[in-house]
Design a protein around this motif. Structure first.
Motif, short mmCIF file in Angstrom:
data_model
loop_
_atom_site.label_atom_id
_atom_site.label_comp_id
_atom_site.label_asym_id
_atom_site.label_seq_id
_atom_site.Cartn_x
_atom_site.Cartn_y
_atom_site.Cartn_z
N PHE A 140 40.90 42.91 43.55
CA PHE A 140 39.94 43.80 43.80
C PHE A 140 40.98 45.01 44.70
O PHE A 140 40.48 46.19 44.65
CB PHE A 140 39.09 43.49 44.96
N SER A 141 42.23 44.85 44.94
CA SER A 141 42.95 46.07 45.54
C SER A 141 43.21 46.77 44.40
O SER A 141 43.51 48.08 44.69
CB SER A 141 44.05 45.27 46.05
N TYR A 144 38.94 48.03 42.89
CA TYR A 144 38.47 49.20 43.39
C TYR A 144 38.77 50.46 43.19
O TYR A 144 37.68 51.20 42.89
CB TYR A 144 38.38 48.98 44.99
N ILE A 148 36.23 53.28 40.96
CA ILE A 148 35.48 54.28 41.54
C ILE A 148 36.14 55.66 40.62
O ILE A 148 35.60 56.55 40.61
CB ILE A 148 35.93 54.60 43.24
N GLU A 176 43.02 41.21 50.05
CA GLU A 176 41.98 41.46 49.08
C GLU A 176 40.54 41.83 49.78
O GLU A 176 39.68 42.60 49.29
CB GLU A 176 41.76 40.41 47.96
N PHE A 179 39.12 45.53 50.20
CA PHE A 179 38.66 46.21 48.95
C PHE A 179 37.47 45.55 48.30
O PHE A 179 36.60 46.27 47.81
CB PHE A 179 39.84 46.03 48.03
N PHE A 180 37.54 44.32 48.43
CA PHE A 180 36.23 43.74 48.22
C PHE A 180 35.00 43.89 48.73
O PHE A 180 33.91 44.47 48.11
CB PHE A 180 36.33 41.99 48.24
N GLN A 182 34.69 47.05 50.21
CA GLN A 182 34.47 48.55 49.78
C GLN A 182 34.01 48.52 48.49
O GLN A 182 33.16 49.38 48.20
CB GLN A 182 35.90 49.18 50.01
N LEU A 183 34.16 47.60 47.63
CA LEU A 183 33.67 47.77 46.27
C LEU A 183 32.29 47.28 46.14
O LEU A 183 31.43 47.90 45.53
CB LEU A 183 34.46 46.62 45.11
N PHE A 186 30.30 50.56 47.80
CA PHE A 186 30.21 51.28 46.71
C PHE A 186 29.18 51.15 45.38
O PHE A 186 28.26 51.76 45.23
CB PHE A 186 31.50 51.32 45.92
N THR A 199 27.23 38.73 45.64
CA THR A 199 28.47 38.67 46.07
C THR A 199 28.68 37.26 47.11
O THR A 199 27.64 36.91 47.62
CB THR A 199 28.88 39.91 47.06
#
Length: 227
Positions: A140-141, A144, A148, A176, A179-180, A182-183, A186, A199
Motif C-alpha cells: 500500500f505504500s 496509495y 490517487i 504499511e 498508507f492502508f 489513507q487508501l 480516500f 477492509t
C-alpha cells in the motif's frame, strides 16, 4: 504464465482467478469448498495462474516483472503489468470461458503482496474484467500514491456492474498501515459509484504466510456477502 483450474459440480459457475497460483492454488482449492459448505458462498471455479519456474529466485523475478510497472519504487526495469493485464483479459479469461461453463459477468481476482498491488492496478485499468477484487497486503505504500495519481481514471470508468473490493493487511505491518488507512479514507470519499469496500486488519499478524490464507478465506466470504 499458465493457468490450471478446479471446478465444482453446478452447471454455470463464478470464477476466482488466483495470482501467484504456484503457492495459492492448493490453499484455495481446499478452502473454497469449505467456505461454500460453511457460509453458503457460490460454488466457484478456481483458476491458478502459475509459472513454469525452476527456482524460487526465478519466481520472484517473474512476479515482480508481471505485477509492477517501471514507474514504481523498486520495480524492475523490465516490469510490464500492462502486458500481463492484457494477457490476462485477452487470453486467459477467454480461454477459461471457452473451456468451462462460467459466468463471464461475475469474476473474482485474488492477489497478495506484489500481486495484491496488481489487483488494484487491474481495478484501475480494467474494472469491468472482474466484479470482485481481493487485495491482501498489496504494498500500500506504493499502491496509495499510484491510485490517487490515477483516481480520475477510476472515477470516469463507465461500468455497468457494482464492484466489490476487499482490502487487508496485518497489524504488524507497521510501515504499511498508514498508507492502508489513507487508501481506505480516500476510497470512502464517495467518488466511485458502485464500488463497495470492505477492509480488515489482522491482529497480531505480519506480512505472511497467515495473511495469504486469511485474505482468501475472509475475502471470499465478504465479497460474496455470505454468512
Amino acid at each position: 504464465p499458465y493457468a490450471k483450474g478446479a471446478t465444482g459440480n453446478v452447471a454455470t459457475e463464478d470464477v476466482v482467478y488466483l495470482l501467484d497460483g504456484d503457492f495459492t492454488f492448493g490453499m484455495a482449492a481446499a478452502l473454497t469448498q469449505a467456505i461454500h459448505w460453511s457460509w453458503g458462498t457460490p460454488e466457484l471455479i478456481v483458476v491458478g495462474i502459475n509459472y513454469d519456474m525452476e527456482s524460487y529466485e526465478q519466481w520472484g523475478h517473474l512476479r515482480e516483472r508481471d505485477f509492477k510497472i517501471p514507474e514504481l519504487q523498486d520495480a524492475p526495469a523490465d516490469s510490464v503489468a500492462n502486458l500481463f493485464l492484457q494477457a490476462l483479459t485477452q487470453e486467459i479469461l477467454p480461454f477459461i470461458d471457452a473451456n468451462y461453463q462460467t459466468l463471464p459477468s461475475d469474476r473474482c481476482l485474488y492477489g497478495y503482496s506484489s500481486s495484491g498491488f496488481f489487483v488494484l492496478y487491474a481495478l484501475l485499468h480494467q474494472p469491468d474484467a472482474f466484479q470482485r477484487y481481493l487485495s491482501g497486503s498489496g504494498e500500500f505504500s506504493i499502491a496509495y500514491p499510484y491510485l490517487i495519481q490515477h483516481a480520475t481514471q477510476l472515477a470516469s470508468q463507465e461500468t455497468d456492474n457494482s464492484l466489490q473490493l476487499y482490502l487487508s493487511t496485518g497489524e504488524l505491518e507497521e510501515g504499511e498501515l498508514p498508507f492502508f488507512n489513507q487508501l481506505i479514507a480516500f476510497l470512502k470519499q464517495g467518488n466511485y459509484p458502485g464500488l463497495h469496500l470492505t477492509t480488515e486488519i489482522y491482529p497480531g499478524e505480519g506480512h505472511c504466510p497467515e495473511g495469504i490464507a486469511l485474505t482468501y478465506l475472509h475475502g471470499i466470504r465478504k465479497v460474496y456477502q455470505a454468512g
